[in-house]
Design a protein around this motif. Structure first.
Motif: not given
Length: 888
Positions: A836-838, A844-848, A875-876
């Motif tokens: 899930v972290e991957k 996040e990279k895509k949205l950045a 994840h939480q």
């Protein structure tokens, strides 16, 4: 009292339901509106589809939106007129019939005007009602008794009256002017009927030698074939390097013509070389320059798009052939300095997509500015409201920069221009009745103009011509101005602006109070639907497969004001599943209700359990919110709210919680009380969602026996403060949170859905929470499949081997020691956490990435953000479970 039908089909099948109820609605006159001054009128004129048309998804959405509003207004007591009709679609219809004749080797000229027009009428009678029948399949609640056609006798009289009055007022004139000409359709087009497309082209740098002295002037052009019609070279007055050349003459290449160098502010000194060739007969800007400087107009291209006798060496060549030949000849004479490849915008006919030719022709025009000024003022004063408001600015921009409207078309199908030219004195007689002689000299040698009026001319009169104008009818007085116009943004200028101008001019009142502009329907990737892309979704196919109600609800639910709709068959299938859900829930309710629909009074508060109070409160909330949303035309928000309320609150929660009471497990009084609540909620829900899914709700309304009359003639629900129990919302919210947590813990422990677990543990010192759980232990057991909930204090120790989850004011734990290998489960969860972290890092990279967020459709970006949020929550949960198991 209506009879309740206990038997209802086990599965939802829309086909027999939809056909049955639409016929019944028509027979009962449900959609027909007569003048009734005791009621407030609400009127809409439908954007008339072309008589050649077939229902597409744009029509389906536009019509669904209007139908939802009309049905809602009827239930609110308005006298609703939704006036339907079709447009004669001059160019499109004539093309269809000409193609049919061509199959037999016949042209319209072989038949002559009168016989050809008769053929078009025959075609219209046979095929023209096709789109109307398709609109009925969608469920349109139009007043079909008032259906109109833009060539109806009454509408034709309105068109003549408007033409004559505008002409006599000096607002219609005939003049020789550069117009947009389609060589394929053989007719003029207005500016907004021209669709521009970026194409690859070339910029040719051509030498124009001076007549006297050495040297030349270098001119850049994209159309070397029109050099043959050049009559001047223009430079900008402030262009210093050319100032000394003004007044000199140059030789026009490929001809023996000598032309002057002139100055004019039209020239863009930054384009090309800063010099512009002037060809008044083949460019609208050049035409204006020619008028200012009294230049000759030399036409070198004919109406078919071929070079004419004014270009003798090129006569008979097509435009592209002439361009190639001209370039070859210019090169041979050493008159081309260089050629640059460029991308430039090229106009195409909106009907046949042929490249449009600027063409010098005698046409009829409307002086639009005086009419546009009144239209601007009406919006500025607030007489017309635009929804969403952003379109108001677009409207202003066009109206403030409006050009005269070319209204003549070189066709035979349409409203023939009511103007007769005298062969003796040349005077033009314009009349509402066919004249027999010239009004100036009295000669009988008069000939009617061959052209017809632009189709949009008659459409511009639609809101009042359809109600009987120029006669002062009761309908016109009562239903005009209309209340609302719903249309797409791409015809704001074609239609909306022109209706405003004509309504203000002839009715001295705006044609509608509100304009709702909806966006386009695109595919799920945000691309425009087209046959060439293979991404078209046919509404008729979807109706056959899923039912009209499912399609309507899909289109409504995907609507967000100002945003395009991204549609896919999967989304339609989702709302078909909702139809099944509502059907099955109704079937369950009917089985558990008494034979007669007796409208039992709702029980007092003391007789209501928490979930009863909650569903009654939620019903009032939803009723109030849906009413507010529909009043503001937020149909998407309303549809989504109803979907969530019916599927979630009613079906997944309340009906499940009501089962023990309905079975008699809670005593006889609880059976009666729960039946009354179920009956009340279903009656309210069917009314609230009826405008969206009229067929299924009409069927269920009669099956429940709520009335023998149509659900649409029932009164729209009103929220009651007496049925709002504020504490019920927060307490039920807490109860739902507990049940969801237990369900999630069961899923984490991979407990089979039907397997009951022995116990869960609630650890809390909150007395209110303890009391809530104790009072609703049976509901927790029922919905979470747990034998019991043990309540312990915060200071107490939990058993080992638990999965736990924190909630408001407490913690819930599920013992998994006997269900799981705890060590192996921790290892599995840690691996899942890394995965899930991957995923989170990738999202996040895509949205950045600005390339993605700025270029992708907003809906796609929002979807990606939603997925990221889901993964973070997941994840939480995993991290919490690992922590809990390690503490064990």
């Amino acid at each position: 009292m209506a009879i309740r039908t206990k038997e209802i089909a086990k599965t939802y099948d829309p086909t027999p339901i939809e056909d049955k109820w639409y016929s019944w609605w028509l027979e009962s006159g449900l959609f027909h509106a007569e003048v009734d001054t005791t009621k407030e009128a609400f009127s809409i004129v439908i954007p008339p589809p072309n008589v050649t048309g077939s229902l597409h998804m744009g029509h389906a959405f536009n019509n669904t939106f209007q139908d939802i509003v009309c049905r809602y207004k009827r239930m609110n007591g308005f006298n609703v007129l939704w006036l339907p009709g079709t447009d004669h679609a001059g160019i499109a219809t004539q093309n269809v019939v000409e193609r049919e004749l061509a199959k037999d080797g016949i042209s319209r000229h072989d038949l002559g005007r009168e016989e050809f027009v008769n053929k078009v009428w025959e075609w219209k009678e046979e095929y023209g009602s096709r789109i109307i029948e398709q609109m009925k399949k969608l469920g349109n609640s139009c007043d079909w008794e008032r259906e109109r056609f833009t060539l109806d006798e009454g509408l034709s009289q309105a068109v003549r009256t408007v033409f004559v009055r505008l002409y006599k007022k000096g607002l219609i004139y005939k003049g020789r002017y550069i117009i947009n000409w389609c060589p394929r359709c053989h007719t003029a087009l207005s500016d907004i009927e021209v669709e521009h497309e970026d194409l690859k082209g070339c910029l040719y740098y051509v030498k124009y030698p001076f007549v006297e002295g050495e040297g030349y002037l270098l001119v850049a052009t994209t159309r070397p074939e029109t050099i043959l019609g050049d009559v001047a070279i223009a430079v900008h007055p402030r262009a210093e390097k050319y100032r000394h050349m003004i007044g000199r003459k140059v030789c026009v290449p490929l001809t023996d013509r000598e032309v002057p160098i002139i100055e004019d502010i039209m020239v863009d000194p930054e384009f090309g070389t800063g010099c512009v060739k002037i060809t008044p007969a083949h460019d609208p800007n050049d035409f204006l320059v020619g008028q200012r400087h009294n230049l000759e107009q030399i036409q070198v291209i004919d109406a078919d798009g071929f070079m004419n006798e004014n270009a003798p060496a090129y006569k008979g060549l097509s435009i592209l052939e002439a361009r190639e030949r001209a370039v070859e000849d210019l090169k041979a004479q050493g008159l081309i300095e260089k050629i640059e490849e460029i991308d430039h915008s090229v106009g195409h006919c909106y009907r046949c997509h042929t490249v449009v030719e600027p063409y010098l022709s005698e046409q009829w025009f409307v002086k639009a500015k005086p009419l546009a000024d009144a239209g601007i003022e009406a919006v500025e004063k607030g007489d017309i409201t635009w929804i969403p408001e952003q379109w108001q600015k677009i409207y202003y921009q066009w109206m403030e920069n409006i050009r005269d409207w070319c209204i003549s078309r070189q066709l035979w199908w349409g409203h023939r221009i009511p103007a007769w030219t005298c062969a003796e004195c040349g005077h033009i007689t314009v009349s509402e009745e066919d004249p027999t002689h010239c009004e100036k000299c009295g000669s009988a040698r008069i000939q009617q103009d061959e052209d017809v009026l632009d189709t949009w001319f008659s459409s511009a009169l639609w809101p009042f011509s359809t109600l009987g104008w120029p006669e002062k009818t009761e309908e016109l007085n009562y239903f005009y101005p209309t209340s609302l116009l719903v249309t797409a943004f791409d015809i704001i200028f074609f239609w909306v602006a022109r209706m405003i101008m004509m309504g203000l001019e002839f009715m001295e009142n705006e044609p509608f109070k509100e304009v709702y502009i909806h966006a386009l329907i695109r595919d799920e990737e945000g691309q425009k639907m087209s046959k060439s892309k293979g991404n078209v979704i046919d509404p008729l196919t979807m109706i056959d497969k899923y039912g009209a109600d499912a399609l309507r609800l899909t289109l409504a639910a995907l609507t967000v004001q100002g945003r395009d709709i991204l549609l896919s068959t999967n989304k339609i299938e989702t709302y078909r599943l909702f139809m099944n859900k509502l059907w099955n829930a109704s079937r369950f309710a009917l089985i558990n209700l008494e034979e007669n629909c007796s409208e039992k009074p709702l029980p007092d508060k003391g007789e209501l359990r928490l979930h009863d109070q909650w569903i009654l409160t939620r019903t009032q909330q939803v009723t109030e919110q849906i009413t507010r949303l529909l009043d503001g035309y937020f149909i998407g928000e309303a549809a989504r709210m109803l979907y969530d309320f019916i599927w979630g609150d009613l079906c997944d929660w309340y009906l499940e919680m009501s089962k023990p009471a309905l079975k008699g497990d809670e005593g006889e009084s609880r059976v009666k009380n729960t039946q009354a609540i179920v009956e009340y909620v279903f009656k309210t829900v069917l009314k609230l969602i009826h405008p969206f899914i009229p067929f299924a709700t009409e069927e269920l309304w009669h099956t429940f026996g709520f009335s023998d009359d149509s659900i649409e003639r029932s009164e729209w629900p009103k929220a009651s403060s007496a049925l709002i129990f504020n504490n019920a919302l927060s307490e039920m919210g807490t109860l739902q949170e507990i049940i969801r947590i237990i369900r999630n813990l069961r899923a984490e422990a991979r407990v089979a859905p039907q397997q009951k677990v022995e116990r869960v543990i609630l650890q809390t010192d909150d007395d209110a929470l303890k009391a809530l759980v104790s009072a609703n232990m049976d509901m927790i057991s029922l919905l979470a499949k747990v034998e019991r909930v043990d309540i312990i204090s915060d200071s107490d120790k939990k058993p080992h081997g638990c999965l736990a989850s924190v909630m408001t004011n407490g913690e819930i734990s599920l013992e998994v020691g006997s269900l799981l290998d705890i060590k192996a489960e921790i290892e599995r969860l840690e691996q899942e956490l890394k995965s899930v972290e991957k995923d989170i890092d990738k999202m996040e990279k895509k949205l950045a990435n600005e390339n993605f967020t700025s270029k992708a459709p907003q809906e796609v970006v929002d979807k990606e953000r939603g997925r990221l949020e889901e993964n973070k929550n997941h994840h939480q949960r995993i991290a919490d479970n690992i922590s809990s198991l390690k503490r064990s």
